[in-house]
Scaffold this motif. Structure first.
Motif, PDB file in Angstrom:
ATOM      1  N   SER A 181       0.827  -1.213   0.000  1.00 26.71           N
ATOM      2  CA  SER A 181       0.000   0.000   0.000  1.00 26.71           C
ATOM      3  C   SER A 181       0.859   1.260   0.000  1.00 26.71           C
ATOM      4  CB  SER A 181      -0.935  -0.001   1.214  1.00 26.71           C
ATOM      5  OG  SER A 181      -1.843  -1.101   1.152  1.00 26.71           O
ATOM      6  N   GLN A 182       1.937   1.247   0.764  1.00 27.17           N
ATOM      7  CA  GLN A 182       2.830   2.405   0.801  1.00 27.17           C
ATOM      8  C   GLN A 182       3.489   2.651  -0.558  1.00 27.17           C
ATOM      9  OE1 GLN A 182       5.558   1.643   4.019  1.00 27.17           O
ATOM     10  NE2 GLN A 182       3.939   1.640   5.576  1.00 27.17           N
ATOM     11  N   HIS A 183       3.918   1.573  -1.215  1.00 26.72           N
ATOM     12  CA  HIS A 183       4.525   1.721  -2.540  1.00 26.72           C
ATOM     13  C   HIS A 183       3.510   2.248  -3.555  1.00 26.72           C
ATOM     14  CE1 HIS A 183       8.573   0.225  -2.014  1.00 26.72           C
ATOM     15  NE2 HIS A 183       8.128  -0.844  -1.356  1.00 26.72           N
ATOM     16  N   LEU A 184       2.283   1.788  -3.465  1.00 27.68           N
ATOM     17  CA  LEU A 184       1.252   2.273  -4.387  1.00 27.68           C
ATOM     18  C   LEU A 184       0.959   3.754  -4.154  1.00 27.68           C
ATOM     19  CD1 LEU A 184      -1.243  -0.752  -4.355  1.00 27.68           C
ATOM     20  CD2 LEU A 184       0.326  -0.091  -6.201  1.00 27.68           C
ATOM     21  N   ALA A 185       0.932   4.147  -2.885  1.00 22.00           N
ATOM     22  CA  ALA A 185       0.714   5.562  -2.564  1.00 22.00           C
ATOM     23  C   ALA A 185       1.855   6.414  -3.108  1.00 22.00           C
ATOM     24  CB  ALA A 185       0.580   5.740  -1.055  1.00 22.00           C
ATOM     25  N   ALA A 186       3.100   5.923  -2.968  1.00 15.70           N
ATOM     26  CA  ALA A 186       4.249   6.657  -3.488  1.00 15.70           C
ATOM     27  C   ALA A 186       4.208   6.740  -5.015  1.00 15.70           C
ATOM     28  CB  ALA A 186       5.537   5.985  -3.025  1.00 15.70           C
ATOM     29  N   LEU A 187       3.760   5.662  -5.659  1.00 13.95           N
ATOM     30  CA  LEU A 187       3.661   5.664  -7.114  1.00 13.95           C
ATOM     31  C   LEU A 187       2.637   6.687  -7.579  1.00 13.95           C
ATOM     32  CD1 LEU A 187       4.437   4.434  -9.841  1.00 13.95           C
ATOM     33  CD2 LEU A 187       2.703   2.666  -9.461  1.00 13.95           C
ATOM     34  N   GLN A 188       1.542   6.810  -6.849  1.00 14.85           N
ATOM     35  CA  GLN A 188       0.538   7.810  -7.216  1.00 14.85           C
ATOM     36  C   GLN A 188       1.119   9.215  -7.149  1.00 14.85           C
ATOM     37  OE1 GLN A 188      -3.823   5.889  -6.609  1.00 14.85           O
ATOM     38  NE2 GLN A 188      -3.177   7.304  -5.017  1.00 14.85           N
ATOM     39  N   LYS A 189       1.974   9.468  -6.153  1.00 12.33           N
ATOM     40  CA  LYS A 189       2.622  10.782  -6.060  1.00 12.33           C
ATOM     41  C   LYS A 189       3.562  11.002  -7.236  1.00 12.33           C
ATOM     42  CE  LYS A 189       2.409  11.289  -1.022  1.00 12.33           C
ATOM     43  NZ  LYS A 189       3.214  11.445   0.237  1.00 12.33           N
ATOM     44  N   GLU A 190       4.297   9.957  -7.601  1.00 11.33           N
ATOM     45  CA  GLU A 190       5.212  10.083  -8.738  1.00 11.33           C
ATOM     46  C   GLU A 190       4.447  10.322 -10.037  1.00 11.33           C
ATOM     47  OE1 GLU A 190       8.611   6.981  -6.994  1.00 11.33           O
ATOM     48  OE2 GLU A 190       7.292   6.388  -8.659  1.00 11.33           O
ATOM     49  N   ALA A 191       3.296   9.650 -10.180  1.00 14.00           N
ATOM     50  CA  ALA A 191       2.509   9.792 -11.403  1.00 14.00           C
ATOM     51  C   ALA A 191       1.726  11.085 -11.434  1.00 14.00           C
ATOM     52  CB  ALA A 191       1.551   8.602 -11.546  1.00 14.00           C
ATOM     53  N   GLY A 192       1.440  11.643 -10.268  1.00 18.21           N
ATOM     54  CA  GLY A 192       0.676  12.883 -10.199  1.00 18.21           C
ATOM     55  C   GLY A 192      -0.800  12.701 -10.452  1.00 18.21           C
ATOM     56  N   THR A 193      -1.266  11.461 -10.399  1.00 15.30           N
ATOM     57  CA  THR A 193      -2.681  11.160 -10.618  1.00 15.30           C
ATOM     58  C   THR A 193      -2.973   9.805 -10.000  1.00 15.30           C
ATOM     59  OG1 THR A 193      -4.419  10.969 -12.311  1.00 15.30           O
ATOM     60  CG2 THR A 193      -2.282  10.023 -12.841  1.00 15.30           C
ATOM     61  N   PRO A 194      -4.194   9.552  -9.549  1.00 15.77           N
ATOM     62  CA  PRO A 194      -4.510   8.246  -8.959  1.00 15.77           C
ATOM     63  C   PRO A 194      -4.286   7.103  -9.944  1.00 15.77           C
ATOM     64  CG  PRO A 194      -6.213   9.828  -8.424  1.00 15.77           C
ATOM     65  CD  PRO A 194      -5.339  10.482  -9.454  1.00 15.77           C
ATOM     66  N   VAL A 195      -3.661   6.042  -9.476  1.00 20.88           N
ATOM     67  CA  VAL A 195      -3.449   4.862 -10.313  1.00 20.88           C
ATOM     68  C   VAL A 195      -4.331   3.697  -9.857  1.00 20.88           C
ATOM     69  CG1 VAL A 195      -1.110   5.512 -10.965  1.00 20.88           C
ATOM     70  CG2 VAL A 195      -1.479   4.109  -8.921  1.00 20.88           C
ATOM     71  N   VAL A 196      -4.857   3.786  -8.621  1.00 24.21           N
ATOM     72  CA  VAL A 196      -5.811   2.794  -8.123  1.00 24.21           C
ATOM     73  C   VAL A 196      -6.937   3.537  -7.409  1.00 24.21           C
ATOM     74  CG1 VAL A 196      -4.140   0.911  -7.895  1.00 24.21           C
ATOM     75  CG2 VAL A 196      -4.519   2.476  -5.972  1.00 24.21           C
ATOM     76  N   GLU A 197      -8.068   2.877  -7.280  1.00 19.21           N
ATOM     77  CA  GLU A 197      -9.192   3.455  -6.560  1.00 19.21           C
ATOM     78  C   GLU A 197      -9.928   2.351  -5.825  1.00 19.21           C
ATOM     79  OE1 GLU A 197     -11.572   5.296  -9.535  1.00 19.21           O
ATOM     80  OE2 GLU A 197     -12.137   3.414 -10.515  1.00 19.21           O
ATOM     81  N   LYS A 198     -10.581   2.701  -4.742  1.00 20.00           N
ATOM     82  CA  LYS A 198     -11.306   1.709  -3.966  1.00 20.00           C
ATOM     83  C   LYS A 198     -12.564   1.273  -4.703  1.00 20.00           C
ATOM     84  CE  LYS A 198      -9.739   2.885   0.698  1.00 20.00           C
ATOM     85  NZ  LYS A 198     -10.154   3.277   2.070  1.00 20.00           N
ATOM     86  N   HIS A 199     -12.821  -0.015  -4.642  1.00 22.58           N
ATOM     87  CA  HIS A 199     -14.034  -0.588  -5.243  1.00 22.58           C
ATOM     88  C   HIS A 199     -14.557  -1.603  -4.240  1.00 22.58           C
ATOM     89  CE1 HIS A 199     -16.860  -1.795  -8.298  1.00 22.58           C
ATOM     90  NE2 HIS A 199     -16.459  -3.062  -8.215  1.00 22.58           N
ATOM     91  N   GLY A 200     -15.456  -1.159  -3.374  1.00 23.55           N
ATOM     92  CA  GLY A 200     -15.871  -1.999  -2.257  1.00 23.55           C
ATOM     93  C   GLY A 200     -14.717  -2.175  -1.295  1.00 23.55           C
ATOM     94  N   ARG A 201     -14.349  -3.426  -1.049  1.00 26.53           N
ATOM     95  CA  ARG A 201     -13.226  -3.712  -0.166  1.00 26.53           C
ATOM     96  C   ARG A 201     -11.932  -3.965  -0.918  1.00 26.53           C
ATOM     97  NH1 ARG A 201     -15.732  -7.775   4.502  1.00 26.53           N
ATOM     98  NH2 ARG A 201     -17.331  -6.326   5.292  1.00 26.53           N
ATOM     99  N   THR A 202     -11.953  -3.795  -2.211  1.00 24.29           N
ATOM    100  CA  THR A 202     -10.762  -4.056  -3.016  1.00 24.29           C
ATOM    101  C   THR A 202     -10.324  -2.787  -3.740  1.00 24.29           C
ATOM    102  OG1 THR A 202     -12.052  -4.704  -4.969  1.00 24.29           O
ATOM    103  CG2 THR A 202     -11.508  -6.435  -3.373  1.00 24.29           C
TER     104      THR A 202
END
Length: 329
Positions: free
Chosen positions: A34-55
């Motif tokens: 989760s931390q790596h994904l959050a960091a990747l979103q900062k690097e990309a400057g846009t959301p790369v994943v989004e919540k869909h229910g519990r996933t």
């Protein structure tokens, strides 16, 4: 700048579907993923994943990054393969996922050649230091769709799969494919039943005249079952299934007991069976057996050695069975 390690985590998330499964595959903790994904979103400057229910699911930006990541990882794999080939070394292990009849007929000779029990074992290339490392195999027996899924998840190195003329199989265009052999699908009957249907051994059979027979098929979870459904459907009938088993040796034993008819690829015929009357089809159905590996990996010396041996084995098997009277082409 985008971090390749984080892009790899995103690619695994796309393949495995959940953070927990991704963490297990990469030997990380779920919070670390989760931390790596959050960091990747900062690097990309846009959301790369989004919540869909519990996933989590990929956004359009995430899907774009995954597509580019596949290309990047393929280039890295090609670079690693090239370096390994230059050094002449071996990684030591190749993981193979193969369907059952290929695992029974094509894979055992690999173990013989690579473990030294074959009278003409494959030479082990030198690793550049004067010592040769043994190449070992890890085999899992899986249906083609499952094997390709494992390849996508990077849980296997080589998928040994098949497709039928009536049931093509799609694989990603960037993946590397090698056709090993093409074999006919045969009708197997008890000789007495074949005689009652006016068929002599080896005579082509017209399925449209055999709709009244009881049929023996693999389980509905297999592509071989779908092949039989399509072949019979093209002949104008739905087969009356009397027995189902994903083991062709069971089906052919039942056919030899006059329990019904079965369509079986030539390679799936057991080496030793009770007498059967085997027939090619008037409207031929064939099965193509091929290997699939991820882009960029095919030139790695480990995988190249396995591919070469598989090709030799398939060619020898095709030559050996093509002329046998009980296994017409």
């Amino acid at each position: 700048m985008l971090d390749v390690r984080r892009l790899r985590i995103l690619q695994h998330l796309a393949a495995y579907g959940t953070v927990a499964a991704t963490a297990d595959a990469l030997h990380l903790t779920a919070p670390a993923v989760s931390q790596h994904l959050a960091a990747l979103q900062k690097e990309a400057g846009t959301p790369v994943v989004e919540k869909h229910g519990r996933t989590l699911r990929l956004t359009a930006a995430g899907e774009l990054l995954v597509a580019h990541t596949e290309v990047i990882l393929a280039e890295l794999a090609a670079a690693e393969s090239g370096l390994a080939a230059m050094k002449g070394g071996r990684r030591g292990t190749v993981r193979i996922s193969a369907f059952a009849s290929a695992a029974r007929t094509l894979v055992p000779p690999l173990f013989e050649r690579l473990t030294g029990t074959d009278p003409a074992p494959a030479p082990a290339p030198d690793n550049g230091t004067g010592a040769a490392r043994d190449l070992s195999l890890r085999l899992s027996v899986q249906e083609p769709d499952e094997a390709l899924d494992e390849l996508h998840k990077r849980s296997t190195d080589l998928a040994l799969v098949h497709s039928y003329t009536v049931l093509p199989r799609s694989v990603p265009a960037a993946w590397e494919q090698t056709v090993l052999m093409e074999e006919p699908v045969l009708l197997a009957l008890h000789p007495d039943r074949a005689g009652r249907e006016g068929l002599t051994a080896g005579q082509p059979a017209d399925l449209s005249r055999l709709a009244h027979l009881p049929w023996l098929t693999p389980g509905p979870e297999t592509s071989c079952y779908e092949m039989i459904q399509r072949a019979c459907g093209a002949a104008g009938f739905v087969p009356d299934i009397r027995a189902s088993s994903s083991d062709f040796s069971v089906l052919t034993a039942l056919a030899a007991a006059d329990a019904g008819a079965v369509l079986v690829p030539r390679m799936a015929l057991p080496d030793h069976t009770a007498p059967l009357s085997l027939h090619p089809l008037v409207r031929p159905v064939s099965r193509t057996v091929f290997t699939v590996s991820r882009a960029g990996t095919g030139k790695h010396p480990d995988l190249r050695a396995v591919l070469d041996l598989l090709h030799e084995t398939a060619t020898a098997l095709d030559d050996r069975t093509a002329g046998r009277p009980d296994r017409p082409r």
